[in-house]
Design an enzyme around this catalytic site. Structure first.
Site, short mmCIF file in Angstrom:
data_model
loop_
_atom_site.label_atom_id
_atom_site.label_comp_id
_atom_site.label_asym_id
_atom_site.label_seq_id
_atom_site.Cartn_x
_atom_site.Cartn_y
_atom_site.Cartn_z
N GLY A 1 -43.92 -85.26 47.14
CA GLY A 1 -43.43 -84.65 45.89
C GLY A 1 -42.39 -83.58 46.15
N VAL A 2 -42.13 -82.80 45.13
CA VAL A 2 -41.08 -81.82 45.20
C VAL A 2 -41.70 -80.45 45.47
CG1 VAL A 2 -41.00 -81.20 42.75
CG2 VAL A 2 -38.89 -81.31 44.04
N GLY A 3 -40.94 -79.55 46.07
CA GLY A 3 -41.41 -78.17 46.23
C GLY A 3 -41.70 -77.79 47.66
N ASN A 4 -42.16 -76.55 47.79
CA ASN A 4 -42.34 -75.96 49.12
C ASN A 4 -43.45 -76.64 49.91
OD1 ASN A 4 -40.38 -74.07 48.52
ND2 ASN A 4 -41.88 -72.74 47.50
N ILE A 5 -44.55 -76.99 49.23
CA ILE A 5 -45.68 -77.55 49.97
C ILE A 5 -45.29 -78.91 50.54
CG2 ILE A 5 -48.12 -78.22 49.85
CD1 ILE A 5 -48.43 -76.32 47.48
N GLU B 1 -39.15 -90.15 45.78
CA GLU B 1 -38.21 -89.84 44.69
C GLU B 1 -37.22 -88.77 45.13
OE1 GLU B 1 -40.79 -88.75 41.49
OE2 GLU B 1 -41.95 -87.40 42.72
N ASN C 1 -44.70 -77.83 34.85
CA ASN C 1 -43.48 -78.64 35.02
C ASN C 1 -43.58 -80.02 34.37
OD1 ASN C 1 -42.59 -76.55 36.66
ND2 ASN C 1 -43.33 -77.52 38.52
N GLY D 1 -43.12 -87.73 39.08
CA GLY D 1 -43.40 -89.08 39.59
C GLY D 1 -44.79 -89.21 40.17
O1 0RQ Z 1 -46.76 -69.56 40.67
O2 0RQ Z 1 -44.31 -69.48 40.72
O3 0RQ Z 1 -45.65 -67.59 39.75
O4 0RQ Z 1 -45.66 -68.03 42.24
O5 0RQ Z 1 -47.80 -72.44 40.33
O6 0RQ Z 1 -47.07 -73.15 42.94
O7 0RQ Z 1 -48.05 -73.09 45.22
O8 0RQ Z 1 -45.59 -72.44 44.86
O9 0RQ Z 1 -46.40 -74.83 44.70
O10 0RQ Z 1 -43.93 -75.08 44.01
O11 0RQ Z 1 -45.29 -76.99 44.97
O12 0RQ Z 1 -45.72 -76.14 42.65
C1 0RQ Z 1 -48.16 -78.43 41.02
C2 0RQ Z 1 -46.58 -76.85 39.92
C3 0RQ Z 1 -46.95 -76.77 42.41
C4 0RQ Z 1 -45.66 -78.68 41.40
C5 0RQ Z 1 -46.85 -77.68 41.17
C6 0RQ Z 1 -48.84 -71.47 40.40
C7 0RQ Z 1 -48.55 -70.74 41.69
C8 0RQ Z 1 -47.04 -70.58 41.60
C9 0RQ Z 1 -46.11 -72.92 41.96
P1 0RQ Z 1 -45.49 -68.59 40.86
P2 0RQ Z 1 -46.76 -73.30 44.49
P3 0RQ Z 1 -45.24 -75.79 44.14
C10 0RQ Z 1 -42.96 -84.33 42.17
C11 0RQ Z 1 -44.19 -85.13 41.89
C12 0RQ Z 1 -46.20 -81.98 39.59
C13 0RQ Z 1 -46.91 -83.14 40.19
C14 0RQ Z 1 -46.11 -83.69 41.35
C15 0RQ Z 1 -45.57 -79.73 40.33
C16 0RQ Z 1 -46.63 -71.91 40.95
O13 0RQ Z 1 -45.82 -79.29 42.64
O14 0RQ Z 1 -44.95 -79.54 39.30
O15 0RQ Z 1 -46.41 -83.44 42.49
N1 0RQ Z 1 -46.19 -80.90 40.55
N2 0RQ Z 1 -45.07 -84.48 40.98
O16 0RQ Z 1 -49.23 -69.52 41.75
C17 0RQ Z 1 -52.37 -70.99 37.86
C18 0RQ Z 1 -53.39 -72.62 39.19
C19 0RQ Z 1 -52.19 -72.69 39.96
C20 0RQ Z 1 -51.13 -71.88 39.57
C21 0RQ Z 1 -50.53 -73.07 41.31
N3 0RQ Z 1 -54.46 -73.36 39.51
N4 0RQ Z 1 -53.43 -71.76 38.17
N5 0RQ Z 1 -51.20 -71.03 38.52
N6 0RQ Z 1 -50.14 -72.14 40.44
N7 0RQ Z 1 -51.81 -73.41 41.04
C22 0RQ Z 1 -42.13 -83.96 40.97
C23 0RQ Z 1 -41.06 -84.96 40.62
O17 0RQ Z 1 -41.42 -86.07 40.38
C24 0RQ Z 1 -39.64 -84.62 40.50
#
Ligand code: 0RQ
Length: 500
Positions: free
Chosen positions: A260-264, A286, A376, A380
């Site tokens: 997926g997308v993002g730092n993790i 993707e 968000n 995908g």
């Molecule tokens: O908050 O921004 O205020 O610091 O969510 O979390 O840990 O930096 O991780 O950037 O990978 O985002 C699921 C949102 C994770 C993203 C999600 C808060 C956390 C932080 C971001 P801050 P991290 P990421 C790819 C395929 C959709 C599904 C997917 C996402 C912010 O990966 O949108 O993978 N995924 N799709 O503190 C409250 C919780 C939390 C929370 C995290 N339980 N409660 N806040 N956060 N868990 C997408 C495409 O298809 C293009």
């Protein structure tokens, strides 16, 4: 015939109130950047005169600030689909008690076909970014594709932002193919990650093209450096792969990876590069992020298929500089192909996506914070999760300085069910849910993924109900969320009142 050249302002004047507008790109990559800003200005001018001005938005996935940010700030959006990550758009979607933006969160692979089916209304205008456009109407995308072939074909007019920051040598990187509609849809002749079935360009009637010349930089921000937690999650995923290889569950040649997308996601791939027991592999995904580029250059990844190059500006420059090296090692496809569930299952793609929270039975919430606030969108993740060879969800065990547990008794919103989620990974370990009944799954998730300080509370919850296939307690299942809303910390959840 020669093409019509206009300024961004003139192009914006072609867009009317209530129009449905499709944008090229996927994440910030490949999105137009100057015309949407002019549309936002136009909306503000019309609003100042007391006139309504809102458009409907179809995109590939999230976009850059020029689209989602500008249009949300100008209150110029009547509806939007699918995934978004912009804070102003998110605020508009989550606004209190009214709905300035109707947002519907679709699986990305389905957007183009639902537009074709007519479910979402027509496409009045397509606004796309290109590195080349010919007099005969061939349009070559830039670093992201999304729904571009479909919106270009269906739109009454196509506004092309011809961006001279993107080398025309990008021609050849794309494989652009649009699915036919049922009942006459044909099989997609892609049998390996490198397979190609389409054209290098989208072809439209040149009389409906308006070209705007631009020189706008990519809107990519960098990635957060790998920290202790994301590094550990990456290591746990890599070690899981090594053990699957040893068991013969993954063939020695490995299987294509989606992440997926993002730092993790970026950190997980980086960790796979460091594990010498993981062979060279391919990517069918993707978003192609920075880590993939690094791993291609170092020989860890042999080929990447994606919908976008979601790169930091530094990595984008590197890509353009070494385009000859990368050109025969990757392909960019429309989202209905990059995310096609049939291809995911055919190719045996291993999916790695991110959860906001997961429950102890294996259901995953990827979209909503505390059940109501859209983060968000599903992106995908559903396209891949349901059809993957192995579906993995990664998450840090806690969020917000430990005050939120990512492992909860019951998810406050469900995007991916226990039937599709096969493995959950946190910095503490791996919960392998395959072939396990409900109680065993719960034990596995609590002991291997939950933060140690939340484990006793989760066991407490599990002990409330002693019968039934799924020991859910509907009175108590949101006690973690209630504790957070009432006290600001999930650790204050108290199950004693539910004990007989
Ligand atoms: O908050 O921004 O205020 O610091 O969510 O979390 O840990 O930096 O991780 O950037 O990978 O985002 C699921 C949102 C994770 C993203 C999600 C808060 C956390 C932080 C971001 P801050 P991290 P990421 C790819 C395929 C959709 C599904 C997917 C996402 C912010 O990966 O949108 O993978 N995924 N799709 O503190 C409250 C919780 C939390 C929370 C995290 N339980 N409660 N806040 N956060 N868990 C997408 C495409 O298809 C293009």
């Amino acid at each position: 015939m020669s093409l019509t050249y206009v300024t961004a302002k003139e192009a914006a004047a072609l867009v009317n109130h209530n129009d449905n507008v499709g944008f090229s790109g996927f994440t910030h990559a490949g999105c137009p950047k100057v015309v949407p800003v002019e549309i936002a200005k136009r909306a503000e001018e019309e609003h100042a005169k007391g006139n309504p001005f809102k458009i409907g938005m179809f995109t590939g996935a999230s976009t850059g600030d020029s689209i989602d940010g500008s249009l949300a700030r100008a209150n110029a959006v009547k509806f939007r689909t699918p995934y978004q990550t912009n804070k102003d758009m998110r605020n508009a979607i989550n606004a209190v008690q009214h709905e300035p933006v109707q947002y519907f969160d679709m699986h990305l692979s389905q957007v183009a076909q639902e537009i074709r089916y007519g479910f979402l209304g027509g496409v009045d205008v397509a606004i796309v970014e290109a590195c080349e456009v010919t007099d005969s109407g061939e349009i070559v995308p830039t670093s992201g594709v999304g729904i571009m072939p479909t919106i270009c074909r269906l739109a009454k007019i196509v506004i092309v932002e011809l961006n001279d920051k993107v080398p025309a040598k990008m021609r050849g990187v794309h494989d652009l193919y649009e699915l036919q509609d049922p009942p006459k849809r044909r099989q997609i002749n892609i049998f390996e990650v490198q397979g190609r079935v389409g054209l290098e360009y989208v072809k439209v009637d040149p009389s409906k093209i308006y070209v705007v010349r631009t020189s706008k930089e990519n809107e990519g921000s960098g990635f957060a450096p790998v920290d202790e937690i994301t590094e550990k999650i990456g290591e746990n995923v890599s070690n899981f792969f090594v053990s699957e290889l040893k068991k013969g569950h993954i063939p020695p040649t490995f299987l294509p990876i989606q992440s997926g997308v993002g730092n993790i996601a970026n950190a997980v791939l980086a960790s796979m590069a460091q594990n010498k027991d993981i062979p060279r592999f391919e990517v069918y995904t993707e978003v192609i992020q920075d880590a993939v580029l690094d791993m291609m250059q170092k020989g860890h990844i042999s080929f990447a298929s994606g919908c976008s190059l979601t790169l930091s500006n530094e990595a984008m420059e590197r890509f353009y500089r070494d385009l000859d090296f990368f050109k025969n090692k990757l392909v960019l496809r429309p989202s209905e192909i990059s995310n096609n569930p049939g291809l995911v299952r055919r190719l045996g793609v291993i999916g790695i996506n991110t959860a906001i929270e997961a429950d102890i039975f294996g259901n995953v919430n990827s979209t909503h914070v505390m059940g109501n606030m859209m983060m968000n969108g599903i992106g995908g993740s559903g396209d891949f999760t349901r059809s993957a060879y192995i579906s993995i969800f990664v998450t840090p065990s806690t969020a917000k300085d430990g005050k939120i547990s990512a492992i909860v008794p019951k998810v406050a919103h469900e995007d991916h069910s226990e039937h599709s989620v096969k493995v959950i990974v946190s910095e503490y370990g791996v919960a392998d849910l395959r072939g396990k009944g409900t109680y065993a799954r719960a034990e596995e998730i609590i002991e291997n993924c939950a933060h140690p300080s939340y484990r006793p509370l989760l066991h407490d919850y599990l002990s409330l109900t002693k019968k039934g296939h799924t020991p859910q307690n509907l009175y108590a299942c949101f006690e973690f969320h209630k504790a957070f809303m009432e006290t600001g910390d999930m650790i204050n959840a108290d199950f004693s009142k539910y004990k007989k």
